[in-house]
Motif scaffolding. Structure first.
Motif, mmCIF file in Angstrom:
data_model
loop_
_atom_site.group_PDB
_atom_site.id
_atom_site.type_symbol
_atom_site.label_atom_id
_atom_site.label_comp_id
_atom_site.label_asym_id
_atom_site.label_seq_id
_atom_site.Cartn_x
_atom_site.Cartn_y
_atom_site.Cartn_z
ATOM 1 N N LEU A 184 30.885 52.903 62.428
ATOM 2 C CA LEU A 184 30.681 51.730 63.291
ATOM 3 C C LEU A 184 31.975 51.226 63.927
ATOM 4 N N GLU A 185 33.139 51.579 63.342
ATOM 5 C CA GLU A 185 34.410 51.145 63.924
ATOM 6 C C GLU A 185 35.175 52.320 64.529
ATOM 7 N N ILE A 186 35.008 53.481 63.892
ATOM 8 C CA ILE A 186 35.671 54.699 64.394
ATOM 9 C C ILE A 186 34.581 55.726 64.679
ATOM 10 N N ALA A 216 40.625 52.077 71.450
ATOM 11 C CA ALA A 216 41.592 53.117 71.828
ATOM 12 C C ALA A 216 40.874 54.445 71.765
ATOM 13 N N LYS A 217 41.300 55.372 72.621
ATOM 14 C CA LYS A 217 40.637 56.674 72.671
ATOM 15 C C LYS A 217 41.711 57.760 72.665
ATOM 16 N N PHE A 218 41.554 58.736 71.777
ATOM 17 C CA PHE A 218 42.518 59.836 71.661
ATOM 18 C C PHE A 218 41.769 61.148 71.845
ATOM 19 N N SER A 219 42.324 62.063 72.612
ATOM 20 C CA SER A 219 41.704 63.389 72.774
ATOM 21 C C SER A 219 42.742 64.457 72.474
ATOM 22 N N MET A 270 38.884 67.613 70.164
ATOM 23 C CA MET A 270 38.319 66.447 69.484
ATOM 24 C C MET A 270 38.493 65.190 70.311
ATOM 25 N N GLU A 271 37.559 64.259 70.104
ATOM 26 C CA GLU A 271 37.668 62.958 70.756
ATOM 27 C C GLU A 271 37.516 61.891 69.684
ATOM 28 N N PHE A 272 38.438 60.947 69.679
ATOM 29 C CA PHE A 272 38.538 59.976 68.601
ATOM 30 C C PHE A 272 38.522 58.589 69.243
ATOM 31 N N VAL A 273 37.481 57.793 68.988
ATOM 32 C CA VAL A 273 37.407 56.442 69.559
ATOM 33 C C VAL A 273 37.454 55.448 68.410
#
Length: 368
Positions: free
Chosen positions: A50-52, A225-228, A232-235
């Motif tokens: 729910l948060e990540i 924040a969003k990392f790719s 992989m994609e990490f929100v």
């Protein structure tokens, strides 16, 4: 339909990359599951707390077609771990269940409908994309993450501050007793952005980032924040609140400076730390021209003393520190030399790397 068919090591690697955030016990049972979405020949795995939210895309064989379901992540990983790495495993869907086959083993697992899986609502207005090499971010995180607070009532300290401005990315962490700062150069100019990443996000990022070549792309919004990187994609949600002004904390122009070998200092602190009391991890440092003495004692009236020869010609200073804070900083650096700036026994000390402004570590003294 055969959802995937590949060797155990490939399937397990894809699952483990997303399963780090899955909690075993959750108020929403479906959050213990991984969302599997098949589109043509591509398989997408998504997990969330729910948060990540972490999503990875992999080519894992099986039938082509469109299919979605969710299945218990930990159980699937536990089963796969017991199989040899070169074993071909397949996952087939039948009614509301999924059948995992490998060799002569067969496991029938319960699934939950994909439409019930709560995906994170992505922010509409992300800032500009910028990137750094994966290894750079991994190093930055390891240089500051040990100084994050754990369960602090000042919730904005339970994480790391990311500041992107111009061509610089800086990471800052503090727990109120010490502060770590580390920075790297970006390849593009970016407008000033400040976000606080939660502790869980930081630990998960450290687990996922590798020393491999390749960049990690970042984008920040007001609350996300969003990392790719690497498929992989990490929100992640951000921590709200105002991070303390770290520039005011970092001491400037302390008049006494000593530069000494990091490894001998670390070894000396680790020795004297053995005779500090459990609750009160204090060590005394006596610095005088030519010599650094480190001493500790505990409630049983045991004492430890150690001496290092140093190249120093400043004031004589006696100062106390929590030994853990010094050991943490020194063991997360890989340089040969460390520079310590001091003013007097009541002012905080600044640890830096000689001729390198990208890392700073401030530690408050303690009364002994």
């Amino acid at each position: 339909m055969i959802v995937l068919k590949a060797t155990q090591d490939k399937v397990l690697a894809a699952l483990q990359s997303v399963a780090g955030i899955v909690e075993r016990r959750h108020t929403l049972p479906i959050l213990a599951n991984v969302l599997i979405r098949k589109t043509g020949g591509q398989l997408q795995l998504t997990t969330s707390d729910l948060e990540i939210q972490i999503r990875t895309t992999a080519e894992l064989g099986g039938d082509e077609g469109n299919f979605t379901t969710t299945i218990g992540a930990r159980k699937l990983i536990d089963i796969l771990r017991t199989m040899p790495a070169d074993q071909t495993v397949s996952l087939e869907s039948s009614a509301s269940k999924l059948v995992l086959k490998g060799g002569k083993s067969r496991f029938t697992l319960q699934s939950l409908p994909a439409e019930d899986f709560p995906l994170v609502q992505e922010a509409a207005n992300f800032g500009p994309v910028f990137s750094v090499p994966q290894k750079t971010l991994k190093d930055l995180l390891s240089q500051v993450s040990f100084a994050m607070a754990v369960h602090d009532i000042r919730y904005y300290l339970n994480g790391i501050l990311f500041v992107a401005e111009g061509k610089q990315l800086s990471l800052v962490a503090t727990d109120g007793h010490r502060l770590a700062f580390s920075s790297a150069t970006l390849d593009v100019e970016v407008p000033r952005q400040e976000v606080i990443l939660p502790r869980k996000t930081v630990l998960e990022m450290q687990r996922l980032l590798s020393d491999a070549e390749g960049a990690i792309e970042m984008q920040f919004a007001n609350n996300q924040a969003k990392f790719s990187f690497g498929g992989m994609e990490f929100v992640t949600k951000l921590v709200e609140g105002k991070f303390p002004d770290y520039n005011r904390v970092i001491p400037k122009n302390h008049k006494n400076t000593v530069t000494l070998g990091r490894a001998p200092l670390l070894a000396s602190l680790q020795r004297t730390a053995i005779l500090t009391s459990e609750k009160f991890k204090g060590v005394r440092l006596n610095i005088e021209p030519g010599t650094l003495r480190i001493a500790s004692n505990n409630a049983e009236q045991e004492e430890a003393q150690d001496e290092l020869d140093i190249d120093y010609g400043g004031d004589t200073i006696e100062i106390g520190f929590n030994v853990t804070y010094l050991i943490d900083a020194l063991s997360n650096m890989d340089q040969d030399m460390v520079k310590i700036d001091l003013a007097d026994s009541n002012s905080s000390a600044l640890l830096t790397i000689p001729e390198n402004a990208s890392f700073k570590y401030v530690v408050m003294p303690m009364r002994i």
